[in-house]
Design a protein around this motif. Structure first.
Motif, short mmCIF file in Angstrom:
data_model
loop_
_atom_site.label_atom_id
_atom_site.label_comp_id
_atom_site.label_asym_id
_atom_site.label_seq_id
_atom_site.Cartn_x
_atom_site.Cartn_y
_atom_site.Cartn_z
N THR A 277 55.01 -11.73 -19.96
CA THR A 277 54.82 -10.48 -20.67
C THR A 277 54.90 -10.71 -22.18
O THR A 277 55.80 -11.40 -22.65
CB THR A 277 55.93 -9.48 -20.29
OG1 THR A 277 55.88 -9.28 -18.88
CG2 THR A 277 55.75 -8.16 -21.00
N VAL A 278 53.93 -10.14 -22.91
CA VAL A 278 53.99 -10.12 -24.37
C VAL A 278 54.35 -8.70 -24.76
O VAL A 278 53.67 -7.75 -24.37
CB VAL A 278 52.64 -10.51 -25.01
CG1 VAL A 278 52.71 -10.40 -26.52
CG2 VAL A 278 52.24 -11.91 -24.58
N HIS A 279 55.43 -8.57 -25.50
CA HIS A 279 55.91 -7.25 -25.87
C HIS A 279 56.07 -7.17 -27.38
O HIS A 279 56.60 -8.09 -27.98
CB HIS A 279 57.26 -6.99 -25.18
CG HIS A 279 57.79 -5.62 -25.38
ND1 HIS A 279 57.18 -4.50 -24.88
CD2 HIS A 279 58.87 -5.19 -26.04
CE1 HIS A 279 57.87 -3.44 -25.22
NE2 HIS A 279 58.90 -3.82 -25.93
N PHE A 280 55.60 -6.09 -27.98
CA PHE A 280 55.65 -5.95 -29.43
C PHE A 280 56.70 -4.91 -29.81
O PHE A 280 56.88 -3.91 -29.11
CB PHE A 280 54.29 -5.49 -29.98
CG PHE A 280 53.20 -6.50 -29.71
CD1 PHE A 280 53.01 -7.55 -30.58
CD2 PHE A 280 52.40 -6.40 -28.59
CE1 PHE A 280 52.02 -8.48 -30.34
CE2 PHE A 280 51.41 -7.33 -28.34
CZ PHE A 280 51.22 -8.38 -29.22
N TYR B 39 60.85 -2.50 -38.04
CA TYR B 39 62.24 -2.74 -37.65
C TYR B 39 62.86 -3.77 -38.61
O TYR B 39 62.30 -4.85 -38.80
CB TYR B 39 62.31 -3.24 -36.21
CG TYR B 39 63.71 -3.60 -35.80
CD1 TYR B 39 64.66 -2.61 -35.59
CD2 TYR B 39 64.11 -4.92 -35.68
CE1 TYR B 39 65.96 -2.93 -35.25
CE2 TYR B 39 65.40 -5.26 -35.33
CZ TYR B 39 66.33 -4.25 -35.12
OH TYR B 39 67.61 -4.58 -34.81
N PRO B 40 64.02 -3.46 -39.20
CA PRO B 40 64.62 -4.37 -40.20
C PRO B 40 65.35 -5.55 -39.54
O PRO B 40 66.59 -5.64 -39.60
CB PRO B 40 65.58 -3.45 -40.96
CG PRO B 40 65.98 -2.42 -39.96
CD PRO B 40 64.78 -2.22 -39.07
N ILE C 81 65.20 -9.37 -32.81
CA ILE C 81 63.91 -9.09 -32.17
C ILE C 81 64.02 -9.23 -30.66
O ILE C 81 63.52 -8.39 -29.90
CB ILE C 81 62.82 -10.02 -32.75
CG1 ILE C 81 62.54 -9.63 -34.20
CG2 ILE C 81 61.55 -9.97 -31.91
CD1 ILE C 81 61.70 -10.64 -34.97
N LEU C 82 64.72 -10.26 -30.20
CA LEU C 82 64.93 -10.44 -28.76
C LEU C 82 65.70 -9.25 -28.18
O LEU C 82 65.34 -8.70 -27.14
CB LEU C 82 65.68 -11.74 -28.49
CG LEU C 82 66.07 -11.98 -27.04
CD1 LEU C 82 64.83 -12.15 -26.16
CD2 LEU C 82 66.98 -13.19 -26.91
N SER C 83 66.74 -8.86 -28.89
CA SER C 83 67.57 -7.76 -28.41
C SER C 83 66.79 -6.44 -28.34
O SER C 83 66.87 -5.71 -27.35
CB SER C 83 68.79 -7.61 -29.33
OG SER C 83 69.55 -6.52 -28.97
N VAL C 84 66.04 -6.14 -29.40
CA VAL C 84 65.26 -4.89 -29.43
C VAL C 84 64.14 -4.93 -28.39
O VAL C 84 63.92 -3.95 -27.67
CB VAL C 84 64.67 -4.66 -30.84
CG1 VAL C 84 63.65 -3.55 -30.83
CG2 VAL C 84 65.77 -4.34 -31.81
N GLY C 85 63.47 -6.06 -28.29
CA GLY C 85 62.39 -6.17 -27.30
C GLY C 85 62.91 -6.02 -25.88
O GLY C 85 62.31 -5.32 -25.06
N LEU D 140 62.19 -2.86 -23.17
CA LEU D 140 61.61 -3.14 -21.85
C LEU D 140 62.54 -2.71 -20.73
O LEU D 140 62.21 -2.82 -19.56
CB LEU D 140 61.32 -4.64 -21.71
CG LEU D 140 60.04 -5.14 -22.34
CD1 LEU D 140 59.95 -6.65 -22.24
CD2 LEU D 140 58.83 -4.50 -21.69
N GLY D 141 63.75 -2.24 -21.10
CA GLY D 141 64.71 -1.81 -20.10
C GLY D 141 65.46 -2.96 -19.46
O GLY D 141 65.99 -2.82 -18.37
#
Ligand SMILES: [Zn+2]
Length: 103
Positions: A31-34, A39-40, A81-85, A89-90
């Motif tokens: 999966t590619v997720h943006f 986002y700072p 970024i990993l955490s927000v992504g 995605l749940g």
């Protein structure tokens, strides 16, 4: 050509990169997720979520005024970024895999 078209050419190259990334991900069943481009990720402390008012691009590491963690700019941004992504995605709280150590 780069001088004539400048940013336009760079945008096209990046768009092509994203197309290739999506194609490879689909082929490998990934999966590619943006996340939001606004986002700072660099200014947010990955430990306590404190957000700095400003952070000059030349500053490569900074100490969080809230929790005193020393944040490397790029490492901190990648963790955010990993955490927000993952959260959008749940997937909840995602931990980084331990790096393999070879001797
Ligand atoms: Zn902090």
């Amino acid at each position: 050509m780069q001088r004539l078209w400048g940013r336009k050419l760079n945008d096209l190259a990046f768009a092509e990169f994203l197309q290739i990334l999506k194609w490879v991900a689909k082929k490998k069943d990934k999966t590619v997720h943006f996340i939001s481009r606004w986002y700072p990720s660099s200014k947010t402390c990955s430990n306590c979520q404190h957000v700095l008012d400003s952070l000059d691009l030349s500053v490569r590491s900074w100490r969080c005024p809230n929790c005193s963690k020393l944040n490397d700019r790029d490492q901190n941004a990648s963790e955010n970024i990993l955490s927000v992504g993952a959260s959008t995605l749940g997937l909840g709280d995602v931990r980084l895999a331990m790096p393999a150590i070879s001797a």
